[in-house]
Every structure is written in C-alpha cells, then in structure tokens.
Design an enzyme around this catalytic site. Structure first.
Site, PDB file in Angstrom:
ATOM      1  N   SER A  49      23.006  -7.415 -42.507  1.00  0.00           N
ATOM      2  CA  SER A  49      22.693  -8.373 -41.443  1.00  0.00           C
ATOM      3  C   SER A  49      21.638  -7.828 -40.489  1.00  0.00           C
ATOM      4  CB  SER A  49      23.951  -8.732 -40.638  1.00  0.00           C
ATOM      5  OG  SER A  49      24.193  -7.782 -39.611  1.00  0.00           O
ATOM      6  N   VAL A  50      21.162  -8.728 -39.630  1.00  0.00           N
ATOM      7  CA  VAL A  50      20.186  -8.370 -38.606  1.00  0.00           C
ATOM      8  C   VAL A  50      20.748  -7.355 -37.624  1.00  0.00           C
ATOM      9  CG1 VAL A  50      20.827 -10.220 -36.995  1.00  0.00           C
ATOM     10  CG2 VAL A  50      18.457  -9.409 -37.046  1.00  0.00           C
ATOM     11  N   LYS A  51      22.083  -7.291 -37.518  1.00  0.00           N
ATOM     12  CA  LYS A  51      22.714  -6.389 -36.556  1.00  0.00           C
ATOM     13  C   LYS A  51      22.628  -4.919 -36.972  1.00  0.00           C
ATOM     14  CE  LYS A  51      24.318  -9.450 -33.566  1.00  0.00           C
ATOM     15  NZ  LYS A  51      23.998  -9.439 -32.132  1.00  0.00           N
ATOM     16  N   ASP A  52      22.282  -4.664 -38.222  1.00  0.00           N
ATOM     17  CA  ASP A  52      22.046  -3.271 -38.636  1.00  0.00           C
ATOM     18  C   ASP A  52      21.019  -2.609 -37.730  1.00  0.00           C
ATOM     19  OD1 ASP A  52      23.642  -3.914 -40.782  1.00  0.00           O
ATOM     20  OD2 ASP A  52      22.040  -3.838 -42.271  1.00  0.00           O
ATOM     21  N   ARG A  53      20.030  -3.393 -37.335  1.00  0.00           N
ATOM     22  CA  ARG A  53      18.910  -2.850 -36.561  1.00  0.00           C
ATOM     23  C   ARG A  53      19.381  -2.305 -35.210  1.00  0.00           C
ATOM     24  NH1 ARG A  53      13.865  -5.046 -38.524  1.00  0.00           N
ATOM     25  NH2 ARG A  53      14.161  -6.698 -40.060  1.00  0.00           N
TER      26      ARG A  53
END
Length: 375
Positions: A49-53
C-alpha cells in the site's frame, strides 16, 4: 522480451514506492472522457500500500533522531491497518517489537498480515470516538505510557508522513508524466493537470499536492475525496449530510482533523464526498475493465474523480485532450477478500450471453469421448 534490469536490493524497504502510473483508458472511454485518466498503482509496493512510504520514512527518521533504540524500543501505532502493515514490515527488518491498535471494522486480512509480520494486534470498538480512552488512539496512548521504551510514531502528527509523499510519491508521478512523450494518438500536456486522492490522515494528498504545486505545475487542481460520514472535507457544510454515519470503506475519513492534513485551499482545491456504493462500483470497474485488483479506497478515489469530472470545473478538464488526471489507488484487494462487498462483487455477476451458452452446453448429455475432443 525487453526488460529493464534492476540491481539487487538490500532489503524490502528498498522496494517501497517507485510504483507505476497506468492508463485507465477503458474507464475513460466508458465515461466519455477526452483527458488522460491515469492511476498511480500503490499495491505493488513491498508492503502492499501507499502507507509503506510513511512507515519507512517515520522509522528511519526516528532512528536518526535517536527515538528508537535497537533491542529495546517497542513501536506502538493506532491505525486502520495499512500503516501498521508498513510499520510491521519495517520493524521486522530493523528488529523492533510492534504493537498495533486497530478498530474492529478493519478486515481480518489486515490483522492476519500484521500477526504474520510479528506484530501484537489489539482490536478496539468501532463506535468509540477518537478521543475516547477505549478508541484505537486511546488504547495506543495507554500502552505507550505503560510499556517501557514504548514509542508512538504518530502518523496523524508526524511531519514525515506528508514529507514522504512530497519527496517520493509526487516526484514519481511528475517523472512518469514528463518522461512519456506526447504523440498524435496519445496527446499529453506533459504536466499533471489534476490530482485526485482520498484523505485519511491526509498525508498523501497534502504531500503530493505540495510536490506538484511547488516544483511542477502551480495550476494543478488537487481534489480530495472524503467518505460520507467523515468530517474532513471543506467547506464544513459538505459534511453535514450523514455526519457520524458508519461507512464500510477502510483507510479514509475520520471523526477528527489530523494535524498532517492541510485543508488550506492552496493545497487541496476541491473536495468530493463519496458513498460506499460508489466506491465498490468503481472497484468493480477497475477490476473488470482495467484488470486492477484494488481495494475499496481506490474505488472511492476513482468514483470521486469521475464525480468531479462532471462538475463545471471538471468538465473543462474532461473535455480537453491531452490533460492528465492522476488518481491515487492506495492499496490492493489482498486486504479485503473476506469482506461482504468484495464477495458480492465477485460472485453476483451480471447475466451474459457467454454464461447462458455455457449453461446450455453443460445441460446437454456429453457423447464425444474426451480423447477425441479438440483440446
């Protein structure tokens, strides 16, 4: 077959981000759009997901600042799931213990992934307001007070949340657009003309907006998507209808305003409210038209983008060939496969001539030996 070789990576953290921008041409055609409709596909990031970043950015910053002590620190985080998965992945690599507090409405798949990565998971009641001691935020704060070396990285206030997107997600989108040439068959303005994303903590839309407007196109239109029942949209009267109502979509919307979300019109120019029904219909379109196995909040983003493109301002963009509209697709269907809305989408299919033909064939007695069939 041509391919671009990639160097060997040191860990999964090096596989965070650098996600593709994909044309959504079939959906665009179905809605009569002349602009380029593009999806930023975040589920191909290492943690899904984008939340990895932001998980990577917050852990690395906390280590640099001395807030995390190897062998001692316990990372505690209230989350709707994806930030927790990103943190659990990062902490598994770095060697930190992890405790995740998460509302009960979030999927079983998210809890299973968190536990697989070694995290402790505590579920909290959905109906508790954010400032209740029994909410996922309240429980996390209590655990932080009572667990020695407990640290909350706090995605809701941590400046590294929007900075991660200002420094990675935004520049990636810009690089994809400006490195793709404009042609007679695929015209392009060579700019990001509009960017659409759902808002949860608000770090994604805030950070990407700043990257786009500061360094690339000051006139880029940024559209925030907020589910009905949440209170993030501006002006506040957008939130009065259905305020406080429960919604099924996960990962976007809140009953408070996170510090990292900029509601300044200079950063987020317009807001669109979306329903669960709109979101899940858009997910089905992304799957069946574009072959993209995305999650519910991706449907919210696309549904909101299509709704905005029907407004007076949006129509000017929709009718102009070569303008680039980028929609952030935050995660994949991996996290939601046991959810009722997904199972309904998957199994309650519309009638088709092919399905009728198959039924007619199988209703007849088979007389040809299998070995003589034209396989």
């Amino acid at each position: 077959m041509e391919f671009t070789p990639r160097r060997i990576l040191d860990s999964a953290l090096d596989a965070v981000g650098n996600t593709p921008l994909i044309r959504l041409d079939k959906i665009a055609a179905d809605h009569g759009l002349k602009c380029n409709l593009l999806g930023k596909l975040e589920f191909v990031s290492a943690g899904g997901s984008v939340k990895d970043r932001i998980a990577k950015a917050m852990v690395l910053a906390a280590e640099k600042e001395g807030k995390l002590i190897p062998g001692k620190s316990v990372v505690i985080e209230p989350t709707s799931g994806n930030t927790g998965i990103g943190l659990a992945m990062a902490c598994a690599i770095k060697g930190y213990s992890v405790v995740i507090t998460m509302p009960k409405k979030m999927s079983l798949e998210k809890e299973a992934l968190l536990r697989a990565l070694g995290a402790q998971v505590i579920r909290t009641p959905d109906e508790e307001p954010w400032n209740s001691p029994r909410s996922h935020i309240g429980v996390a704060c209590r655990l932080q007070r009572e667990i020695e070396y407990g640290v909350i990285l706090d995605q809701y206030r941590n400046v590294n949340n929007p900075l991660a997107h200002e420094y990675t997600t935004g520049p990636e989108i810009i690089a994809s657009v400006i490195s793709t040439p404009s042609t007679h068959t695929r015209p392009s303005s060579m700019k990001v003309d509009a960017f659409v994303a759902g808002a949860g903590t608000g770090g994604t839309i805030t950070g990407v907006s700043r990257a786009l407007k500061k360094t690339h196109n000051a006139d880029c239109i940024v559209v925030g998507i907020d589910p009905i029942g949440s209170i993030l949209a501006v002006p506040n009267n957008l939130n009065t209808s259905g305020e406080g109502n429960a919604y099924v979509v996960e990962g976007i919307g809140y009953d408070f305003i996170p510090d990292v979300l900029s509601r300044d019109e200079a950063d987020v120019n317009h807001w669109v409210k979306t329903s669960d029904d709109e979101a899940f219909k858009a997910v089905q379109a992304l799957m069946r038209k574009e072959g993209l196995l995305v999650g519910g909040s991706s449907g919210s983003a696309l549904g909101g983008a299509l709704a905005w493109l029907k407004t007076e301002q949006g129509r000017r963009v929709a009718r102009t060939e070569g303008l680039n509209v980028v929609v952030l697709l935050p995660d994949g269907i991996r996290n939601y496969m046991s959810k009722e809305w997904f199972l309904k989408n998957a199994f309650e299919t519309e009638h088709s001539d092919l399905a009728t033909r198959i039924s007619d064939i199988l209703a007849q007695e088979e007389i040809m030996p299998v070995q003589q069939a034209n396989l």
